[in-house]
Design a protein around this motif. Structure first.
Motif, PDB file in Angstrom:
ATOM      1  N   SER A  21      33.555   4.265  31.439  1.00 34.81           N
ATOM      2  CA  SER A  21      32.863   3.459  30.475  1.00 34.81           C
ATOM      3  C   SER A  21      31.893   4.319  29.881  1.00 34.81           C
ATOM      4  CB  SER A  21      32.132   2.430  31.374  1.00 34.81           C
ATOM      5  OG  SER A  21      31.196   1.492  30.599  1.00 34.81           O
ATOM      6  N   GLN A  22      30.949   5.397  30.646  1.00 36.98           N
ATOM      7  CA  GLN A  22      29.887   6.020  30.044  1.00 36.98           C
ATOM      8  C   GLN A  22      30.354   7.041  29.028  1.00 36.98           C
ATOM      9  OE1 GLN A  22      27.932   7.920  33.037  1.00 36.98           O
ATOM     10  NE2 GLN A  22      27.083   5.928  33.846  1.00 36.98           N
ATOM     11  N   LEU A  23      31.683   7.443  29.055  1.00 34.90           N
ATOM     12  CA  LEU A  23      32.453   8.433  28.037  1.00 34.90           C
ATOM     13  C   LEU A  23      32.811   7.485  26.949  1.00 34.90           C
ATOM     14  CD1 LEU A  23      33.241  11.186  27.564  1.00 34.90           C
ATOM     15  CD2 LEU A  23      35.228  10.807  28.693  1.00 34.90           C
ATOM     16  N   SER A  66      31.432   4.801  25.647  1.00 38.71           N
ATOM     17  CA  SER A  66      30.089   4.399  24.969  1.00 38.71           C
ATOM     18  C   SER A  66      29.542   5.734  24.142  1.00 38.71           C
ATOM     19  CB  SER A  66      29.040   4.203  26.082  1.00 38.71           C
ATOM     20  OG  SER A  66      29.518   2.937  26.580  1.00 38.71           O
ATOM     21  N   SER A  67      29.779   6.798  24.765  1.00 41.50           N
ATOM     22  CA  SER A  67      29.292   8.235  24.116  1.00 41.50           C
ATOM     23  C   SER A  67      30.260   8.523  23.009  1.00 41.50           C
ATOM     24  CB  SER A  67      29.161   9.409  25.140  1.00 41.50           C
ATOM     25  OG  SER A  67      30.494   9.834  25.673  1.00 41.50           O
ATOM     26  N   LEU A  68      31.593   8.429  23.112  1.00 38.85           N
ATOM     27  CA  LEU A  68      32.565   8.587  22.000  1.00 38.85           C
ATOM     28  C   LEU A  68      32.255   7.635  20.988  1.00 38.85           C
ATOM     29  CD1 LEU A  68      35.738   9.432  23.943  1.00 38.85           C
ATOM     30  CD2 LEU A  68      34.048  10.918  22.641  1.00 38.85           C
ATOM     31  N   GLN A  69      31.819   6.371  21.224  1.00 37.34           N
ATOM     32  CA  GLN A  69      31.792   5.510  20.184  1.00 37.34           C
ATOM     33  C   GLN A  69      30.191   5.409  19.583  1.00 37.34           C
ATOM     34  OE1 GLN A  69      32.559   1.676  22.333  1.00 37.34           O
ATOM     35  NE2 GLN A  69      34.709   2.169  22.418  1.00 37.34           N
ATOM     36  N   ALA A  70      29.444   6.059  20.199  1.00 39.21           N
ATOM     37  CA  ALA A  70      28.075   6.148  19.572  1.00 39.21           C
ATOM     38  C   ALA A  70      28.054   6.725  17.998  1.00 39.21           C
ATOM     39  CB  ALA A  70      27.356   7.149  20.611  1.00 39.21           C
ATOM     40  N   PRO A  71      27.213   6.369  17.261  1.00 42.50           N
ATOM     41  CA  PRO A  71      27.161   7.149  16.014  1.00 42.50           C
ATOM     42  C   PRO A  71      26.854   8.573  15.858  1.00 42.50           C
ATOM     43  CG  PRO A  71      25.941   4.933  16.059  1.00 42.50           C
ATOM     44  CD  PRO A  71      26.293   5.331  17.124  1.00 42.50           C
ATOM     45  N   GLY A  72      27.707   9.295  15.003  1.00 43.74           N
ATOM     46  CA  GLY A  72      27.439  10.732  15.091  1.00 43.74           C
ATOM     47  C   GLY A  72      28.203  11.437  16.110  1.00 43.74           C
ATOM     48  N   SER A  73      28.921  10.626  17.034  1.00 44.03           N
ATOM     49  CA  SER A  73      29.692  11.648  18.010  1.00 44.03           C
ATOM     50  C   SER A  73      30.884  11.947  17.622  1.00 44.03           C
ATOM     51  CB  SER A  73      29.639  10.612  19.271  1.00 44.03           C
ATOM     52  OG  SER A  73      30.546   9.626  19.167  1.00 44.03           O
ATOM     53  N   GLY A 126      38.515  16.278  20.706  1.00 47.22           N
ATOM     54  CA  GLY A 126      37.731  17.219  21.594  1.00 47.22           C
ATOM     55  C   GLY A 126      37.540  17.042  22.833  1.00 47.22           C
ATOM     56  N   GLY A 127      36.466  17.773  23.343  1.00 52.42           N
ATOM     57  CA  GLY A 127      36.147  17.691  24.757  1.00 52.42           C
ATOM     58  C   GLY A 127      36.048  16.323  25.234  1.00 52.42           C
ATOM     59  N   GLY A 128      35.318  15.241  24.507  1.00 55.07           N
ATOM     60  CA  GLY A 128      35.267  14.064  25.075  1.00 55.07           C
ATOM     61  C   GLY A 128      36.451  13.376  25.179  1.00 55.07           C
ATOM     62  N   GLY A 129      37.590  13.379  24.149  1.00 53.35           N
ATOM     63  CA  GLY A 129      38.658  12.844  24.254  1.00 53.35           C
ATOM     64  C   GLY A 129      39.616  13.449  25.446  1.00 53.35           C
ATOM     65  N   GLN A 130      39.575  14.718  25.604  1.00 52.18           N
ATOM     66  CA  GLN A 130      40.252  15.364  26.975  1.00 52.18           C
ATOM     67  C   GLN A 130      39.779  15.018  28.183  1.00 52.18           C
ATOM     68  OE1 GLN A 130      40.189  19.544  26.729  1.00 52.18           O
ATOM     69  NE2 GLN A 130      41.624  19.775  28.493  1.00 52.18           N
ATOM     70  N   ARG A 131      38.589  14.829  28.199  1.00 54.07           N
ATOM     71  CA  ARG A 131      37.958  14.226  29.535  1.00 54.07           C
ATOM     72  C   ARG A 131      38.294  12.806  29.765  1.00 54.07           C
ATOM     73  NH1 ARG A 131      36.840  15.029  34.539  1.00 54.07           N
ATOM     74  NH2 ARG A 131      34.969  13.925  35.418  1.00 54.07           N
ATOM     75  N   MET A 132      38.354  11.958  28.739  1.00 57.33           N
ATOM     76  CA  MET A 132      38.825  10.489  28.726  1.00 57.33           C
ATOM     77  C   MET A 132      40.165  10.799  29.393  1.00 57.33           C
ATOM     78  SD  MET A 132      38.212   7.498  28.536  1.00 57.33           S
ATOM     79  CE  MET A 132      36.832   7.128  27.320  1.00 57.33           C
ATOM     80  N   GLU A 141      41.839  12.908  31.101  1.00 57.59           N
ATOM     81  CA  GLU A 141      41.698  13.305  32.440  1.00 57.59           C
ATOM     82  C   GLU A 141      41.244  12.368  33.628  1.00 57.59           C
ATOM     83  OE1 GLU A 141      39.282  16.560  32.678  1.00 57.59           O
ATOM     84  OE2 GLU A 141      40.762  17.974  31.684  1.00 57.59           O
ATOM     85  N   LEU A 142      40.162  11.346  33.027  1.00 58.49           N
ATOM     86  CA  LEU A 142      39.631  10.323  34.002  1.00 58.49           C
ATOM     87  C   LEU A 142      40.782   9.202  34.012  1.00 58.49           C
ATOM     88  CD1 LEU A 142      35.835  10.420  32.887  1.00 58.49           C
ATOM     89  CD2 LEU A 142      36.904  11.088  34.984  1.00 58.49           C
ATOM     90  N   LEU A 143      41.283   8.857  32.992  1.00 56.54           N
ATOM     91  CA  LEU A 143      42.413   7.932  32.895  1.00 56.54           C
ATOM     92  C   LEU A 143      43.373   7.992  33.733  1.00 56.54           C
ATOM     93  CD1 LEU A 143      42.240   6.548  29.317  1.00 56.54           C
ATOM     94  CD2 LEU A 143      41.490   5.554  31.268  1.00 56.54           C
ATOM     95  N   SER A 144      43.856   9.470  33.887  1.00 55.51           N
ATOM     96  CA  SER A 144      44.955   9.817  34.615  1.00 55.51           C
ATOM     97  C   SER A 144      44.695   9.902  36.265  1.00 55.51           C
ATOM     98  CB  SER A 144      45.484  11.411  34.161  1.00 55.51           C
ATOM     99  OG  SER A 144      46.560  11.793  35.022  1.00 55.51           O
TER     100      SER A 144
END
Length: 234
Positions: A185-187, A189-196, A200-206, A208-211
């Protein structure tokens, strides 16, 4: 079929037939046709011929025959196996004997008691030796029942331990999944925040977490299924 069928049964053949009757009847006074499936397989006769012999002997159409009837049933069966034709009917005196009511069973008298407890002492028709043998059998049955009860208790204890383990595992996994969901959820929110960055790294981490979340769910489901299979074996 033949009118000149030889109905003589030698003492040896009678003994063999009576031994077979005890085997197939399970010590009952009569035997049913469906209990003779092994005998049918051994006879190598057709279903039609086997049924004809049964109908010839079961003149009361009771779907069961007693020991005396079985002796003649086996005699006709063995004669047919030797290639001789089946008889057209049975002699009148034999028919009259078959039509008589079966004699009262010589089984031991068992007085009705609570919980179906067998009262051996009331059987006055048994000798002391026979009563001792029957008592030994009862004691053997009791030992067997106690052994089965002990095994069942051990099995229940194993299942209880497995259940406790599953409860603790489920609680741990729930906490772990809650943490993963919070991180996802936090990830998000950070990806959807303006300017994020949207990749890249955020999408890959997402990913990994979902998997990891899916894997943890599957592990928990597998454990639940394992416990259920153990319960079904009771």
């Amino acid at each position: 079929m033949s009118q000149d069928f030889d109905w003589y049964i030698s003492p040896a053949d009678r003994f063999a037939a009576e031994t077979q009757f005890a085997k197939y009847s399970g010590d009952e006074d009569e035997v049913a046709l469906n209990q003779l499936e092994p005998l049918f397989q051994l006879s190598r006769l057709s279903v039609e011929e086997f049924s004809q012999i049964w109908q010839l002997i079961d003149i009361r159409m009771a779907q069961k025959i007693n020991k005396e009837q079985f002796v003649y049933f086996a005699h006709v069966l063995n004669t047919r196996r030797k290639g001789k034709p089946l008889p057209i009917g049975i002699p009148l005196d034999m028919k009259e004997a078959f039509l008589k009511e079966p004699k009262e069973s010589s089984r031991p008298y068992v007085r009705n008691t609570t919980d179906n407890i067998r009262d051996l002492g009331v059987n006055r028709n048994k000798s002391a030796k026979e009563l001792e043998e029957e008592l030994e059998q009862v004691e053997a049955d009791i030992r067997s029942a106690r052994g089965e009860s002990s095994l069942a208790a051990e099995r229940l204890e194993e299942l209880k331990q497995a259940k406790d383990e599953s409860v603790h595992l489920a609680d741990y996994k729930r906490r772990q999944l809650a943490g993963l969901r919070e991180e996802v959820s936090q990830l998000r929110s950070s990806l959807q925040a303006p300017g994020s960055a949207s990749s890249g790294g955020g999408g890959q981490r997402m990913e990994e977490l979902l998997s990891k979340l899916a894997a943890e769910k599957q592990l928990l489901e597998n454990r639940r299924a394992e416990v259920q299979r153990s319960l079904n074996t009771l």
